[in-house]
Design a protein around this motif. Structure first.
Motif, short mmCIF file in Angstrom:
data_model
loop_
_atom_site.label_atom_id
_atom_site.label_comp_id
_atom_site.label_asym_id
_atom_site.label_seq_id
_atom_site.Cartn_x
_atom_site.Cartn_y
_atom_site.Cartn_z
N THR A 1 0.82 -1.21 0.00
CA THR A 1 0.00 0.00 0.00
C THR A 1 0.86 1.27 0.00
O THR A 1 0.63 2.20 -0.77
N ALA A 2 1.88 1.29 0.87
CA ALA A 2 2.75 2.46 0.97
C ALA A 2 3.53 2.68 -0.33
O ALA A 2 3.67 3.82 -0.80
N MET B 1 2.71 1.73 -3.42
CA MET B 1 1.81 2.18 -4.48
C MET B 1 1.44 3.66 -4.28
O MET B 1 1.50 4.46 -5.22
N ALA B 2 1.13 4.01 -3.04
CA ALA B 2 0.72 5.39 -2.75
C ALA B 2 1.85 6.38 -3.01
O ALA B 2 1.62 7.49 -3.51
N MET B 3 3.08 5.99 -2.70
CA MET B 3 4.21 6.91 -2.79
C MET B 3 4.46 7.38 -4.22
O MET B 3 4.83 8.54 -4.44
N PHE C 1 2.24 7.88 -6.59
CA PHE C 1 1.25 8.89 -6.94
C PHE C 1 1.44 10.18 -6.14
O PHE C 1 1.24 11.28 -6.67
N ILE C 2 1.84 10.05 -4.88
CA ILE C 2 2.07 11.23 -4.05
C ILE C 2 3.23 12.05 -4.60
O ILE C 2 3.15 13.28 -4.73
N SER D 1 3.79 13.67 1.72
CA SER D 1 4.97 13.15 1.03
C SER D 1 6.11 12.87 2.01
O SER D 1 6.77 11.83 1.92
N MET E 1 5.08 9.82 4.14
CA MET E 1 5.06 8.58 3.38
C MET E 1 6.47 8.14 2.99
O MET E 1 6.72 6.94 2.81
N LYS F 1 2.16 -4.79 -6.62
CA LYS F 1 1.87 -3.37 -6.46
C LYS F 1 1.98 -2.64 -7.79
O LYS F 1 1.18 -1.76 -8.12
N SER G 1 -0.56 -0.15 -9.69
CA SER G 1 -0.12 1.22 -9.99
C SER G 1 -0.23 1.52 -11.48
O SER G 1 -0.61 2.62 -11.88
#
Length: 323
Positions: free
Chosen positions: A23-24, A26-28, A30-31, A234, A237, A264, A268
């Motif tokens: 999760t982290a 994948m999110a990073m 986009f962030i 940002s 994360m 992931k 993504s």
């Protein structure tokens, strides 16, 4: 804080660690893409992320929330080259996100196993299995096909991403050959990495002219609540991603972390077509990305089979950094 010699974790903790890392990670992506669309100074952003990490761990040590050991010179000398390669990888990856859309960025970063494979052959590591070789060649073919169909092709962005792959490969090979990170907890590795990178990053943002204009822009944008919010996210994360990556490796294995990273990447890539824009859909581009993703999944399966065919043993953290 746990270290690499920790006993086998419970199934629940193993699952939480794997899901948290996926999760982290994948999110990073986009962030970072979102903030770089508003704030193009990627080197300054990396410096802020490393500063936040170092300060947080330092305060944690001072208040007793972490049991990380203090700085010692033998460890500094051992980790300095590793830290330089790691931060060069992240710096070029961030810079590439300014010009490369997310699906293509992920596809290019999947070239890391191919680069590691080539480096291993030249360093006398031995010949990889046919499945591993075929899967990484499929990954590379997918990148070439997708790049041909990429209407938003950015030569500088592609160059930055490929340079990031080179530095990531050098980092992985160096860690594997030197065992520089052995005996250190995840928090200690994070602290040394941040501490050692700050002088170098500060020097670079000054000589490249990014500072003080980057600081002036940062202050100018401080009136925007949305920008401040995504900047804080940002920074947080960046810490969370590094911690969950090491944690997943500690409580599971490097192979599990590698497979989570590939899965992931599938998510993504799919989200990258609809989130934050910048992707012009073309049949050739999509075909290449599908081939690239299939190669990534095949590579994970091949490495899993390779692992299952060997006697049980503790494996290194090297493969876990192939993100």
């Amino acid at each position: 804080m746990e270290n690499r010699s920790e006993a086998e974790a419970s199934p629940y903790k193993s699952l939480v660690a794997a899901v948290s890392y996926g999760t982290a990670s994948m999110a990073m992506v986009f962030i970072n893409k979102a903030i770089l669309m508003q704030y193009g100074h990627s080197m300054t952003l990396l410096t802020l992320q490393q500063l936040a990490t170092a300060l947080l761990i330092h305060f944690g040590r001072q208040t007793g929330y972490t049991r990380a050991r203090g700085i010692d010179m033998p460890t500094v000398r051992r980790l300095l080259p590793v830290s330089l390669f790691y931060n060069a990888n992240v710096a070029f990856a961030l810079a590439s996100l300014k010009g490369v859309n997310i699906p293509m960025y992920i596809a290019i970063k999947r070239l890391t196993p191919l680069a590691v494979l080539i480096a291993g052959i030249f360093s006398g590591k031995g010949k990889p299995t046919a499945q591993v070789t075929s899967s990484v060649l499929l990954i590379a073919a997918g990148v070439i096909i997708a790049a041909i169909g990429d209407f938003s092709f950015d030569l500088l962005g592609y160059g930055m991403a490929l340079t990031s792959v080179f530095f990531q490969t050098m980092y992985l090979v160096l860690v594997e050959r030197s065992g520089a990170e052995d005996g250190l907890s995840s928090v200690e590795i994070m602290f040394y990495n941040s501490f050692l990178s700050l002088p170098v990053l500060t020097f670079l943002i000054i000589i490249t002219g990014e500072f003080p204009s980057s600081l002036a822009l940062l202050f100018a944008k401080s009136n925007s609540l949305s920008f401040l919010l995504i900047l804080v996210i940002s920074l947080i994360m960046g810490i969370v991603l590094n911690f969950t990556m090491f944690l997943c490796t500690i409580v599971n294995s490097a192979l599990t972390t590698t497979i989570v990273g590939v899965l992931k990447g599938v998510g993504s890539t799919t989200l990258g077509f609809v989130v934050l824009g910048g992707v012009e859909v073309h049949a050739l581009n999509v075909t290449g990305l599908v081939i690239n993703t299939a190669g990534g999944l095949w590579y994970s399966y091949a490495k899993y089979q390779q692992k299952m065919s060997k006697p049980p043993k503790r494996i290194s953290d090297v493969e876990a950094r192939s993100k």
